[in-house]
Write an enzyme that holds these catalytic residues in place. Structure first.
Site, PDB file in Angstrom:
ATOM      1  CB  ALA A  46      -0.909  -0.001   1.226  1.00 50.10           C
ATOM      2  CD  GLU A  47      -0.810   3.625  -3.467  1.00 51.99           C
ATOM      3  OE1 GLU A  47      -0.734   2.398  -3.297  1.00 51.99           O
ATOM      4  OE2 GLU A  47      -1.649   4.167  -4.219  1.00 51.99           O
TER       5      GLU A  47
END
Lengths: 211, 269
Positions: A46-47
């Site tokens: 998840a960025e």
């Protein structure tokens, strides 16, 4: 007949393999984790700074500090790690993330992707989409084959503002699976009950049958 | 000069922020945002602020509060979709908005704090980000008043890359889970996000910490942000520390359907 959204997600899940580091975009791709086999050994990135995203939490596990890039509350799996946003995008831009599956509005036959400016709407921002498209080794787009008004999304050239140029390798739609081939799209697979001619008619670029 | 950077109150910590100041602000969505410092800044009254933050809060929370009070004149962000007032001000030509890819934003902050003037990145090549033409400010009639300029593109290692300038701000506001009085910080889970690069980019970085401990209590191996990047620390009360919110509360049912008490905190927004 064609694939439902869930069936599209299930087909996209088959693109992911044990040991892959994978980033899933918002929208349709968020349905993919439910179709990964138990113990599939795929690490979801998840960025916003998580590697090893797990399922949604039970009600009493909810942690406001633990969200995914879509701002949904999540959990982490054993082996997960947390890091800051600059490190997170070092993973993305540096080619360390193996696969990303993103939603799309248009994909061109040369691999251009447009997925961040909704026509007629105020621009909301590209978030991490441009970084993902330009940094990740394999970019797969998961989207409906045509728009709500029936316009083709697979085109010779995008007319919407681009997210990235020439980066998409495969497109999974409700009608089938197509590879970007430069001068057109190659059909790898048809969804059950879909006529090949129907897929061709709904694609605004040359199509080659590679089934 | 002392290594004790503890400031009595959030109000005192933000007291000297002048009109026209630039601020980098930590957080992603509503996770890890400096709730209390933002509220203190709202109270303090500084206006014409330039904000650098991945998002700009939501209606009625976080940076959304400063926006509603018309204190912000310019925003650099990667995604601003959760805020109707933001959209209204942008569309009406009241707000200048520089949209920048999320990874580029994080690196611009990190680079600015690292003494690097600019860098080349593949992100945005072949798009409006590199070629120019992104609307930065609208006229009241909806036409584009100011658009982004084209940027230099060069080839490195066989790939086209675009030149992006780093960001240094007058102030930075961040939130940490634990800080010692010298400013060494630890974060919790996904609340780390933009906080370290934001802290690096600020000339004067102010941290609100959910818990403050004495110098020496944190294991040097376990520090996420070295205190050298922090100038002022505000110790949150337990009530302030629990001030968090959730944009999208997503859960799954327990397989055994065991009843659980309701969780008051973090109502769905």
């Amino acid at each position: 007949m064609s694939w439902t959204r869930d069936e599209m997600a299930a087909r996209a899940a088959q693109e992911l393999h044990a040991g892959d580091y994978v980033n899933l975009g918002i929208g349709l791709p968020t349905l993919i984790p439910a179709h990964l086999p138990e113990g599939s050994d795929i690490m979801l990135h998840a960025e916003n700074g998580i590697l090893g995203v797990g399922p949604f939490p039970y009600e009493d596990e909810v942690d406001p500090d633990l969200i995914n890039a879509g701002k949904q509350t999540v959990t982490v799996v054993p082996g997960a790690s947390y890091f800051d946003s600059a490190t997170s995008f070092a993973m993305v831009r540096g080619g360390h993330v193996d696969v990303t599956v993103l939603g799309g509005m248009q994909v061109a036959m040369n691999g251009d992707l447009a997925n961040w400016v909704v026509p007629g709407a105020l621009v909301k921002g590209m978030g991490g989409a441009m970084d993902l498209v330009s940094g990740v080794e394999r970019v797969i787009v998961l989207m409906e084959h045509v728009t709500k008004s029936g316009d083709a999304r697979l085109v010779t050239a995008c007319d919407l503002p681009l997210t990235g140029r020439g980066m998409v390798s495969r497109v999974i739609t409700d009608l089938g699976v197509l590879d970007v081939a430069g001068t057109g799209f190659e059909v790898i697979e048809l969804a059950p009950g879909v006529e090949y001619a129907d897929l061709v008619a709904k694609t605004a670029a040359p199509v080659v049958d590679r089934r | 000069m002392t290594l004790d950077k503890l400031v009595g109150t959030a109000a005192a910590a933000v007291a000297d922020i002048p009109d026209g100041a630039s601020l980098a602000v930590g957080g992603f969505g509503l996770a890890g945002i400096p709730w209390i410092l933002i509220e203190a800044l709202l109270e303090q009254g500084a206006s014409d602020l330039t904000i650098v933050s991945n998002n700009c809060g939501v209606d009625g929370a976080g940076l959304g509060l400063l926006l509603e009070a018309r204190r912000i004149s310019r925003v650099t962000a990667s995604y601003v979709g959760e805020n109707k007032e933001f959209a209204r001000q942008f569309r009406a030509g009241e707000l200048t908005v520089e949209l920048t890819p999320q990874g580029t934003l994080a690196e611009r902050l990190r680079a600015g704090g690292s003494g690097i003037g600019a860098f080349f990145t593949p992100t945005g090549v072949g798009t409006l980000v590199a070629e120019g033409g992104l609307p930065w400010r609208f006229e009241p009639d909806g036409s584009v008043a100011v658009a982004s300029p084209p940027k230099e593109v060069r080839t490195f290692h066989g790939r086209e890359m675009v030149l992006e300038e780093s960001i240094v701000t007058d102030y930075a506001l961040i939130r940490a889970a634990i800080a010692d009085k010298a400013g060494n910080c630890r974060f919790h889970a996904g609340a780390r996000n933009f906080n370290p690069p934001v802290a690096m980019s600020g000339r004067i970085t102010i941290v609100e910490a959910e818990q403050v401990v004495e110098v020496g209590e944190l294991d040097p191996d376990a520090i996420h942000l070295p205190g050298i990047f922090v100038k002022r620390i505000v110790a949150l009360t337990p009530e302030q520390a629990s001030r968090k919110d959730i944009e999208k509360r997503t859960t799954r049912p327990r397989p055994d359907d065991e009843p659980r008490p309701d969780d008051e905190q973090g109502a769905t927004r």
